[in-house]
Design a protein around this motif. Structure first.
Motif, PDB file in Angstrom:
ATOM      1  N   PHE A  55       5.710  -2.440 -11.010  1.00 40.60           N
ATOM      2  CA  PHE A  55       7.122  -2.181 -11.312  1.00 40.60           C
ATOM      3  C   PHE A  55       7.875  -3.398 -11.846  1.00 40.60           C
ATOM      4  CE2 PHE A  55       5.996   0.859  -7.894  1.00 40.60           C
ATOM      5  CZ  PHE A  55       6.186   2.044  -8.612  1.00 40.60           C
ATOM      6  N   LYS A  59      12.453  -5.851 -10.068  1.00 36.86           N
ATOM      7  CA  LYS A  59      12.669  -4.707  -9.183  1.00 36.86           C
ATOM      8  C   LYS A  59      12.049  -4.935  -7.810  1.00 36.86           C
ATOM      9  CE  LYS A  59      12.948  -1.248 -12.879  1.00 36.86           C
ATOM     10  NZ  LYS A  59      12.295  -0.048 -13.481  1.00 36.86           N
ATOM     11  N   THR A  60      10.869  -5.564  -7.797  1.00 38.71           N
ATOM     12  CA  THR A  60      10.178  -5.781  -6.523  1.00 38.71           C
ATOM     13  C   THR A  60      10.898  -6.816  -5.670  1.00 38.71           C
ATOM     14  OG1 THR A  60       8.089  -5.277  -7.653  1.00 38.71           O
ATOM     15  CG2 THR A  60       7.940  -6.290  -5.480  1.00 38.71           C
TER      16      THR A  60
END
Length: 404
Positions: A55, A59-60
């Motif tokens: 991802f 985002k992580t």
């Protein structure tokens, strides 16, 4: 990020003392504050490390920080020991998520494997700073009559600011070289357990962290003269500098480790990393052997001194291990190494405690085990220096990932 979560993770010794008093739990139950945190990191490192590759780093990182902030704020409503243990476990899971992404991001922004190692030392240096100020904040809160859980609230506020910073920042593309149909899931992480580069550096991380945690978990017990009264705890040392060092030995260790990591940023740019690791791992082994051979009076100096030599070991293990893989796999391999890191932090002190108890409770016997960890670490880096098994691999990665 590294400083923020170190403020909580390395304050566990101070917090455990308060937890025992507040919830009337024994040592084994209180130690779950440390163990479950490490279990959470280990689980997310191995089984969720792929998220940073699937991802993206941004985002992580934001997901991990959000979970960590949530766990921190929930400390305000926690009223039971079981609930707090749940929050500790959640915070460990969160750290595993955002740290694997952060470690992968370091590779993305580096222009060479050498720069990668220097940047990693800089990031881990801030972890060292957090390890120093966290316990100081806890001590200050308690002295001012403020509940220890406010440390987590402070960390939550910092975490919220970090989420905003991560949201605003531009991140480089990490997916170069990745096949369109390449599966990015937990199976990739498990597959790396059979990779010699991933496992070699992971085992090194396990041995190093097991030896390092011996210092900040069991050194205070080893240095104590008499555990029956607070006044007699360090009475065997000469009044003045020796007693002061005995009381603040862990702080001295963390301070030397943090200073060494800032120096390591320069060191790893100018010296052969394999030689530095060989010399420093040998020095660590000497510090452990000297602290055992000479007894408490010598360990008072040798054990904290090991911090300066430990400073560059873990960041270099991390950076070189991650650098052996293409950038689009950095999150996954960082998670595997993080799994073994957390396993070493959890298993090392536990095995030391079991061995010490088996021989009457003397922490000296536990440090014999820790000396074994340090010795095997040195042997590993001796092999690495003599055979240089990663030379060809790192040269290939340098050419394909950093120069094109």
């Amino acid at each position: 990020m590294f400083m923020m979560f170190a403020m909580t993770s390395d304050s566990v010794g101070e917090i455990i003392k308060e937890v025992k008093r507040e919830f009337d739990v024994n040592n084994t139950q209180a130690s779950l504050m440390h163990s479950l945190f490490m279990v959470g990191i280990a689980f997310s490192g191995l089984f969720l490390g792929f998220l940073a590759d699937k991802f993206g780093r941004k985002k992580t990182i934001m997901l991990g920080l959000a979970l960590f902030a949530l766990s921190c704020y929930l400390f305000l409503v926690g009223t039971s020991f079981t609930f707090i243990l749940g929050l500790i476990t959640l915070s460990g899971l969160a750290v595993g998520i955002f740290k694997t992404a952060a470690l992968a991001l370091i590779g993305d922004i580096s222009t060479s494997t050498k720069e990668h190692t220097g940047t990693m030392n800089g990031a881990e240096a801030f972890f060292g700073v957090g390890a120093i100020i966290g316990p100081l904040i806890v001590a200050w809160l308690i002295r001012e009559g403020v509940h220890w859980t406010w440390l987590y609230v402070i960390a939550g506020v910092l975490c919220t600011l970090l989420i905003l910073m991560a949201w605003k920042a531009d991140y480089p593309d990490h997916s170069k070289g990745q096949k369109a149909d390449e599966p990015i899931d937990v199976r990739r992480s498990l597959k790396l357990l059979g990779n010699p580069y991933a496992m070699g550096f992971s085992i090194a991380a396990f041995l190093y962290v097991a030896a390092e945690s011996a210092i900040y978990v069991w050194m205070p017990s080893y240095l104590m003269c008499d555990a029956t009264t607070l006044e007699a705890t360090f009475s065997c040392y000469s009044e003045g500098p020796e007693q002061m060092l005995a009381m603040y030995a862990v702080s001295a260790f963390f301070s030397l480790r943090a200073i060494g990591r800032f120096v390591g940023i320069w060191m790893m740019q100018h010296f052969n990393w394999a030689l530095v690791m060989l010399m420093f791992s040998f020095a660590i082994m000497v510090c452990f052997i000297g602290g055992l051979w000479g007894g408490r009076e010598v360990a008072l100096y040798m054990f904290p001194l090991s911090g300066i030599f430990m400073s560059v070991i873990y960041p270099t293990i991390n950076s070189k291990g991650i650098s052996c893989f293409p950038k689009h796999e950095h999150g996954t391999v960082a998670g595997v190494i993080l799994f073994f890191t957390a396993a070493g932090a959890a298993a090392g002190p536990l095995v030391m405690g079991i061995v010490s108890d088996a021989f009457g409770g003397d922490a000296m016997y536990g440090f014999i085990v820790a000396t074994g960890f340090a010795t095997f670490l040195f042997i590993g880096f001796l092999y690495n220096f003599l055979r240089n098994p990663t030379e060809t691999r790192l040269a290939e990665i340098e050419k394909t990932e950093y120069q094109n």
